[in-house]
Design a protein around this motif. Structure first.
Motif, PDB file in Angstrom:
ATOM      1  N   PHE A  93      66.279 -66.255 -32.530  1.00  0.00           N
ATOM      2  CA  PHE A  93      65.750 -64.966 -32.084  1.00  0.00           C
ATOM      3  C   PHE A  93      64.842 -65.129 -30.867  1.00  0.00           C
ATOM      4  O   PHE A  93      64.011 -66.041 -30.812  1.00  0.00           O
ATOM      5  CB  PHE A  93      64.959 -64.322 -33.228  1.00  0.00           C
ATOM      6  CG  PHE A  93      64.156 -63.117 -32.811  1.00  0.00           C
ATOM      7  CD1 PHE A  93      64.773 -61.893 -32.617  1.00  0.00           C
ATOM      8  CD2 PHE A  93      62.784 -63.220 -32.605  1.00  0.00           C
ATOM      9  CE1 PHE A  93      64.030 -60.787 -32.233  1.00  0.00           C
ATOM     10  CE2 PHE A  93      62.038 -62.123 -32.225  1.00  0.00           C
ATOM     11  CZ  PHE A  93      62.663 -60.897 -32.037  1.00  0.00           C
ATOM     12  N   ARG A  95      64.015 -61.720 -28.652  1.00  0.00           N
ATOM     13  CA  ARG A  95      63.316 -60.450 -28.491  1.00  0.00           C
ATOM     14  C   ARG A  95      64.009 -59.337 -29.264  1.00  0.00           C
ATOM     15  O   ARG A  95      65.218 -59.410 -29.532  1.00  0.00           O
ATOM     16  CB  ARG A  95      63.249 -60.039 -27.013  1.00  0.00           C
ATOM     17  CG  ARG A  95      62.350 -60.912 -26.158  1.00  0.00           C
ATOM     18  CD  ARG A  95      62.232 -60.357 -24.740  1.00  0.00           C
ATOM     19  NE  ARG A  95      61.588 -59.058 -24.723  1.00  0.00           N
ATOM     20  CZ  ARG A  95      60.267 -58.882 -24.706  1.00  0.00           C
ATOM     21  NH1 ARG A  95      59.456 -59.921 -24.703  1.00  0.00           N
ATOM     22  NH2 ARG A  95      59.754 -57.673 -24.668  1.00  0.00           N
ATOM     23  N   GLN A  96      63.219 -58.303 -29.583  1.00  0.00           N
ATOM     24  CA  GLN A  96      63.757 -57.119 -30.248  1.00  0.00           C
ATOM     25  C   GLN A  96      63.221 -55.855 -29.596  1.00  0.00           C
ATOM     26  O   GLN A  96      62.059 -55.790 -29.191  1.00  0.00           O
ATOM     27  CB  GLN A  96      63.373 -57.096 -31.730  1.00  0.00           C
ATOM     28  CG  GLN A  96      63.873 -55.838 -32.460  1.00  0.00           C
ATOM     29  CD  GLN A  96      63.281 -55.684 -33.859  1.00  0.00           C
ATOM     30  OE1 GLN A  96      62.149 -56.059 -34.102  1.00  0.00           O
ATOM     31  NE2 GLN A  96      64.063 -55.115 -34.772  1.00  0.00           N
ATOM     32  N   TRP A  97      64.101 -54.856 -29.487  1.00  0.00           N
ATOM     33  CA  TRP A  97      63.702 -53.503 -29.125  1.00  0.00           C
ATOM     34  C   TRP A  97      64.198 -52.583 -30.223  1.00  0.00           C
ATOM     35  O   TRP A  97      65.354 -52.685 -30.650  1.00  0.00           O
ATOM     36  CB  TRP A  97      64.318 -53.084 -27.786  1.00  0.00           C
ATOM     37  CG  TRP A  97      63.798 -53.839 -26.607  1.00  0.00           C
ATOM     38  CD1 TRP A  97      62.782 -53.460 -25.761  1.00  0.00           C
ATOM     39  CD2 TRP A  97      64.241 -55.110 -26.128  1.00  0.00           C
ATOM     40  NE1 TRP A  97      62.579 -54.423 -24.795  1.00  0.00           N
ATOM     41  CE2 TRP A  97      63.459 -55.452 -24.989  1.00  0.00           C
ATOM     42  CE3 TRP A  97      65.222 -56.013 -26.550  1.00  0.00           C
ATOM     43  CZ2 TRP A  97      63.635 -56.625 -24.278  1.00  0.00           C
ATOM     44  CZ3 TRP A  97      65.400 -57.190 -25.846  1.00  0.00           C
ATOM     45  CH2 TRP A  97      64.623 -57.479 -24.723  1.00  0.00           C
ATOM     46  N   GLU A  99      64.048 -50.794 -34.174  1.00  0.00           N
ATOM     47  CA  GLU A  99      63.888 -51.280 -35.539  1.00  0.00           C
ATOM     48  C   GLU A  99      65.170 -51.052 -36.336  1.00  0.00           C
ATOM     49  O   GLU A  99      65.926 -50.113 -36.072  1.00  0.00           O
ATOM     50  CB  GLU A  99      62.725 -50.557 -36.230  1.00  0.00           C
ATOM     51  CG  GLU A  99      61.357 -50.837 -35.610  1.00  0.00           C
ATOM     52  CD  GLU A  99      60.242 -50.123 -36.343  1.00  0.00           C
ATOM     53  OE1 GLU A  99      60.551 -49.328 -37.266  1.00  0.00           O
ATOM     54  OE2 GLU A  99      59.074 -50.346 -35.999  1.00  0.00           O
ATOM     55  N   ILE A 105      62.560 -59.576 -38.846  1.00  0.00           N
ATOM     56  CA  ILE A 105      62.434 -60.008 -37.465  1.00  0.00           C
ATOM     57  C   ILE A 105      61.081 -60.685 -37.262  1.00  0.00           C
ATOM     58  O   ILE A 105      60.052 -60.149 -37.679  1.00  0.00           O
ATOM     59  CB  ILE A 105      62.571 -58.813 -36.507  1.00  0.00           C
ATOM     60  CG1 ILE A 105      63.891 -58.074 -36.772  1.00  0.00           C
ATOM     61  CG2 ILE A 105      62.484 -59.268 -35.055  1.00  0.00           C
ATOM     62  CD1 ILE A 105      65.119 -58.910 -36.576  1.00  0.00           C
ATOM     63  N   ASN A 109      57.753 -62.404 -30.108  1.00  0.00           N
ATOM     64  CA  ASN A 109      58.919 -62.586 -29.256  1.00  0.00           C
ATOM     65  C   ASN A 109      58.857 -63.931 -28.558  1.00  0.00           C
ATOM     66  O   ASN A 109      57.789 -64.518 -28.384  1.00  0.00           O
ATOM     67  CB  ASN A 109      58.986 -61.485 -28.201  1.00  0.00           C
ATOM     68  CG  ASN A 109      59.313 -60.127 -28.813  1.00  0.00           C
ATOM     69  OD1 ASN A 109      59.994 -60.050 -29.826  1.00  0.00           O
ATOM     70  ND2 ASN A 109      58.829 -59.068 -28.196  1.00  0.00           N
ATOM     71  N   THR A 123      73.480 -55.327 -30.631  1.00  0.00           N
ATOM     72  CA  THR A 123      72.907 -54.037 -30.979  1.00  0.00           C
ATOM     73  C   THR A 123      73.501 -53.610 -32.312  1.00  0.00           C
ATOM     74  O   THR A 123      74.670 -53.889 -32.605  1.00  0.00           O
ATOM     75  CB  THR A 123      73.206 -52.944 -29.931  1.00  0.00           C
ATOM     76  OG1 THR A 123      74.598 -52.607 -29.973  1.00  0.00           O
ATOM     77  CG2 THR A 123      72.827 -53.411 -28.532  1.00  0.00           C
ATOM     78  N   THR A 210      68.512 -50.953 -33.116  1.00  0.00           N
ATOM     79  CA  THR A 210      67.792 -52.072 -32.523  1.00  0.00           C
ATOM     80  C   THR A 210      68.710 -52.848 -31.585  1.00  0.00           C
ATOM     81  O   THR A 210      69.924 -52.903 -31.778  1.00  0.00           O
ATOM     82  CB  THR A 210      67.224 -53.026 -33.596  1.00  0.00           C
ATOM     83  OG1 THR A 210      66.346 -53.961 -32.964  1.00  0.00           O
ATOM     84  CG2 THR A 210      68.313 -53.788 -34.314  1.00  0.00           C
ATOM     85  N   THR A 211      68.103 -53.409 -30.553  1.00  0.00           N
ATOM     86  CA  THR A 211      68.751 -54.374 -29.678  1.00  0.00           C
ATOM     87  C   THR A 211      68.065 -55.708 -29.874  1.00  0.00           C
ATOM     88  O   THR A 211      66.832 -55.791 -29.795  1.00  0.00           O
ATOM     89  CB  THR A 211      68.646 -53.959 -28.198  1.00  0.00           C
ATOM     90  OG1 THR A 211      69.359 -52.732 -28.000  1.00  0.00           O
ATOM     91  CG2 THR A 211      69.244 -55.024 -27.296  1.00  0.00           C
ATOM     92  N   LEU A 212      68.833 -56.746 -30.126  1.00  0.00           N
ATOM     93  CA  LEU A 212      68.300 -58.083 -30.363  1.00  0.00           C
ATOM     94  C   LEU A 212      68.857 -59.048 -29.317  1.00  0.00           C
ATOM     95  O   LEU A 212      70.049 -59.012 -29.004  1.00  0.00           O
ATOM     96  CB  LEU A 212      68.683 -58.564 -31.761  1.00  0.00           C
ATOM     97  CG  LEU A 212      68.170 -57.712 -32.921  1.00  0.00           C
ATOM     98  CD1 LEU A 212      68.927 -58.034 -34.205  1.00  0.00           C
ATOM     99  CD2 LEU A 212      66.685 -57.916 -33.129  1.00  0.00           C
ATOM    100  N   ARG A 213      67.978 -59.897 -28.803  1.00  0.00           N
ATOM    101  CA  ARG A 213      68.384 -60.902 -27.835  1.00  0.00           C
ATOM    102  C   ARG A 213      68.193 -62.283 -28.439  1.00  0.00           C
ATOM    103  O   ARG A 213      67.167 -62.544 -29.081  1.00  0.00           O
ATOM    104  CB  ARG A 213      67.581 -60.783 -26.540  1.00  0.00           C
ATOM    105  CG  ARG A 213      68.064 -61.702 -25.421  1.00  0.00           C
ATOM    106  CD  ARG A 213      67.163 -61.611 -24.199  1.00  0.00           C
ATOM    107  NE  ARG A 213      67.095 -60.264 -23.660  1.00  0.00           N
ATOM    108  CZ  ARG A 213      66.321 -59.919 -22.631  1.00  0.00           C
ATOM    109  NH1 ARG A 213      65.541 -60.832 -22.050  1.00  0.00           N
ATOM    110  NH2 ARG A 213      66.327 -58.687 -22.191  1.00  0.00           N
TER     111      ARG A 213
END
Length: 237
Positions: A93, A95-97, A99, A105, A109, A123, A210-213
């Protein structure tokens, strides 16, 4: 440290249906924090295409307490053995935008300091059913943008009726992904993603989103005859 995993596997229609209806439950699997089992969906496909709703290609996105828990599942569980026949990547993991309930999570970050380093983006959302027509109208141009982008080595979507939708994309570099997000790519109609995000902000399509990177830790197996889908991080000498 927990890790995430993203799996692609092709099976029979019968097994695919059973997996979607009787998805694994974390309480029954050692080390599993959360899991989403979905059906493969081709990005940019026609709205009424059967490929948008059900496929024998199964996608699994999961979070594990440790990599050892994932390995144990793939080697010893019946469904895990099915997944082991496909392709998957293990993810760290970053970053997250937004929920999304279920995943745990990390609070902090992380960052990739090198803009040329490859990244993976996921996403996932639960849809407001009455907003699905708006979501399709604004989302399909973005699907085609990501699908056809020269900076992406793999991009796809998935769905689990009635309301779960998700996307997955592998990017050659962090910069190419962020340029796409902000409309700076050298492609036709680069602003498609920005327009969709403005519309979502005006009136949300989702109950949760949520968007996860991620950074890929490793890649295993093959998908549609392809290996080495995740670009190797370049080391400057």
């Amino acid at each position: 440290m927990s890790i995430f995993s993203y799996h692609l596997v092709k099976t029979s229609y019968y097994k695919a249906f059973r997996i979607l209806v009787f998805s694994p439950q974390p309480k029954n699997i050692s080390g599993l924090i959360h899991i989403e089992c979905m059906s493969f969906m081709t990005l940019g496909s026609k709205v009424l295409s059967p490929a948008r709703f059900f496929s024998r290609k199964i996608i699994v996105f999961a979070q594990w307490k440790s990599e050892e828990d994932l390995l144990n599942y793939l080697e010893n569980d019946g469904f895990g053995k099915v997944l082991s026949k496909g392709w998957h990547t293990r993810l760290k993991f970053l970053r997250q935008w937004g929920e999304f309930e279920g995943f745990k999570i990390p609070m902090e970050n992380d960052e990739l300091n090198d803009p040329s380093a490859p990244v993976v983006a996921v996403t996932i959302a639960r849809m407001k059913l009455f907003q699905v027509p708006r979501f399709i109208h604004w989302g399909r141009p973005v699907e085609r943008l990501v699908r056809d982008h020269p900076g992406s080595t793999l991009s796809l979507a998935s769905i689990k009726l009635p309301r779960t939708v998700s996307t997955f994309s592998v990017w050659k570099s962090q910069k190419e992904m962020t340029d796409m997000v902000h409309g700076h790519s050298s492609v036709p109609q680069p602003e498609r993603h920005i327009k969709a995000m403005k519309e979502r902000k005006r009136k949300d399509f989702h109950i949760e989103f949520t968007t996860l990177r991620f950074k890929s830790l490793s890649e295993h197996g093959e998908w549609d005859g392809r290996k080495n889908i995740i670009p190797i991080i370049k080391v400057n000498k």
